[in-house]
Design a protein around this motif. Structure first.
Motif, PDB file in Angstrom:
ATOM      1  N   TYR A  54     -47.414  18.988 -27.494  1.00 19.54           N
ATOM      2  CA  TYR A  54     -46.854  20.136 -28.187  1.00 19.54           C
ATOM      3  C   TYR A  54     -47.975  20.591 -28.901  1.00 19.54           C
ATOM      4  O   TYR A  54     -48.258  22.003 -28.739  1.00 19.54           O
ATOM      5  CB  TYR A  54     -45.954  19.483 -29.262  1.00 19.54           C
ATOM      6  CG  TYR A  54     -44.371  19.488 -28.896  1.00 19.54           C
ATOM      7  CD1 TYR A  54     -43.758  20.563 -28.353  1.00 19.54           C
ATOM      8  CD2 TYR A  54     -43.659  18.371 -29.168  1.00 19.54           C
ATOM      9  CE1 TYR A  54     -42.536  20.677 -27.766  1.00 19.54           C
ATOM     10  CE2 TYR A  54     -42.374  18.301 -28.540  1.00 19.54           C
ATOM     11  CZ  TYR A  54     -41.716  19.490 -28.301  1.00 19.54           C
ATOM     12  OH  TYR A  54     -40.329  19.296 -27.719  1.00 19.54           O
ATOM     13  N   ARG A  81     -45.828  12.971 -26.416  1.00 20.63           N
ATOM     14  CA  ARG A  81     -45.110  14.385 -26.656  1.00 20.63           C
ATOM     15  C   ARG A  81     -45.831  14.885 -28.054  1.00 20.63           C
ATOM     16  O   ARG A  81     -45.894  16.126 -27.764  1.00 20.63           O
ATOM     17  CB  ARG A  81     -43.712  13.919 -26.973  1.00 20.63           C
ATOM     18  CG  ARG A  81     -42.700  15.032 -27.247  1.00 20.63           C
ATOM     19  CD  ARG A  81     -42.160  15.472 -25.797  1.00 20.63           C
ATOM     20  NE  ARG A  81     -41.877  14.359 -25.124  1.00 20.63           N
ATOM     21  CZ  ARG A  81     -40.717  13.922 -25.093  1.00 20.63           C
ATOM     22  NH1 ARG A  81     -39.828  14.187 -25.761  1.00 20.63           N
ATOM     23  NH2 ARG A  81     -40.541  12.950 -24.204  1.00 20.63           N
ATOM     24  N   SER A 116     -38.422  21.756 -30.424  1.00 18.11           N
ATOM     25  CA  SER A 116     -39.230  20.603 -31.206  1.00 18.11           C
ATOM     26  C   SER A 116     -38.917  20.436 -32.871  1.00 18.11           C
ATOM     27  O   SER A 116     -38.603  21.398 -33.524  1.00 18.11           O
ATOM     28  CB  SER A 116     -40.593  21.027 -31.020  1.00 18.11           C
ATOM     29  OG  SER A 116     -41.467  20.195 -31.859  1.00 18.11           O
ATOM     30  N   LEU A 120     -39.029  22.267 -25.372  1.00 14.79           N
ATOM     31  CA  LEU A 120     -39.189  21.301 -24.347  1.00 14.79           C
ATOM     32  C   LEU A 120     -38.059  21.694 -23.156  1.00 14.79           C
ATOM     33  O   LEU A 120     -36.827  21.672 -23.473  1.00 14.79           O
ATOM     34  CB  LEU A 120     -38.990  19.761 -24.584  1.00 14.79           C
ATOM     35  CG  LEU A 120     -39.192  18.745 -23.707  1.00 14.79           C
ATOM     36  CD1 LEU A 120     -39.419  17.339 -24.371  1.00 14.79           C
ATOM     37  CD2 LEU A 120     -38.081  18.414 -22.838  1.00 14.79           C
TER      38      LEU A 120
END
Length: 283
Positions: free
Chosen positions: A128, A124, A171, A179
């Motif tokens: 990002y 993740r 985030s 997200l």
């Protein structure tokens, strides 16, 4: 028509009711896309993320809200044959992938305590970071209806809490990034039908950790697979049980909940009952 055009057409013809309508309903119900967004669709190589990419392509072309798309793929250390399969499927589906490499599989290879959790967290973060470098303000993941139901049950049965997989999140570590999960209401069985109906074959987990452990043809070995089997048993009792579980998280009655946490603050039934003069009535 080219092969990819036939696959695109199938989304709004053959699979309109089971996939396309549920995809667009998720966008609308949870307000997932805004004008001017630049969204990185994260493609892991599996059926879910590739379907998401095609749905996002289609809504970008024909939707009412203007937004930009990037297709982002992380190679965490795939075997060459899995990397080749991802690239071939992207070619067949007319997707221009931005591929970047990491050593995540090597990092978690010798971790014995929750390697899957660590792997997911690291993935993740890399997604990002790389999406942000492409100028994106959102990443889109391919989690679907079944993932949501399984998460609800796992949290209750093993986590001792009522928690679900949210359709969108801000985030924590990457300010300005969000997200989104546009396949939130699309069922996995329908994704499988779409893949098979179009003659598409995708990689599975491709994780070195699971390859080192015994996993049978039904995917036994993990808590999520266990939830799939449990839900299959529920389905024999009633075909509506999955939807009831899903809707229960949309219809939480806080007057009948013993305790809950909101924005990091714990709320306790006993304390709030003592302070209430007209609440907690019934029966």
């Amino acid at each position: 028509m080219e092969e990819y055009q036939k696959i695109e057409r199938s989304l709004i013809t053959t699979y309109r009711k089971t996939i396309w309508n549920r995809f667009t309903r998720s966008l609308s119900d949870y307000d997932l896309i805004q004008s001017g967004d630049k969204i990185a669709v994260c493609i892991s190589g599996g059926k879910d993320s590739f379907l998401l990419a095609k749905c996002m392509q289609e809504i970008q072309r024909h939707g009412k809200v203007p937004f930009d798309l990037k297709f982002l793929t992380m190679d965490p250390g795939y075997r060459p044959e899995n990397r080749a399969r991802i690239e071939e499927n992207a070619r067949r589906l007319n997707l221009d992938l931005h591929i970047f490499e990491t050593d995540i599989f090597d990092v978690v290879a010798d971790i014995h305590d929750s390697p899957c959790y660590l792997c997911a967290r690291m993935r993740r973060g890399h997604l990002y970071k790389n999406a942000q470098s492409l100028g994106c303000n959102k990443i889109a993941l391919g989690h679907h209806f079944d993932d949501v139901i399984e998460t609800i049950l796992m949290s209750m049965l093993y986590g001792s809490e009522m928690k679900t997989m949210m359709p969108k999140l801000h985030s924590t570590n990457y300010p300005g990034m969000q997200l989104i999960r546009p396949l939130y209401q699309v069922k996995e069985a329908d994704i499988v039908r779409w893949a098979k109906g179009n003659g598409l074959e995708f990689i599975q987990c491709a994780c070195r950790f699971t390859e080192r452990h015994e996993v049978n043809a039904n995917g036994a070995g993990g808590k999520r697979a266990e939830m799939k089997r449990l839900i299959a048993q529920f389905r024999k009792l009633s075909p509506n049980i999955e939807m009831s579980i899903f809707r229960s998280c949309h219809n939480v009655n806080l007057n009948t909940v013993i305790g809950y946490t909101l924005n990091g603050v714990q709320h306790d039934f006993v304390r709030e009952y003592a302070q209430s003069e007209d609440g907690f009535t019934g029966e």
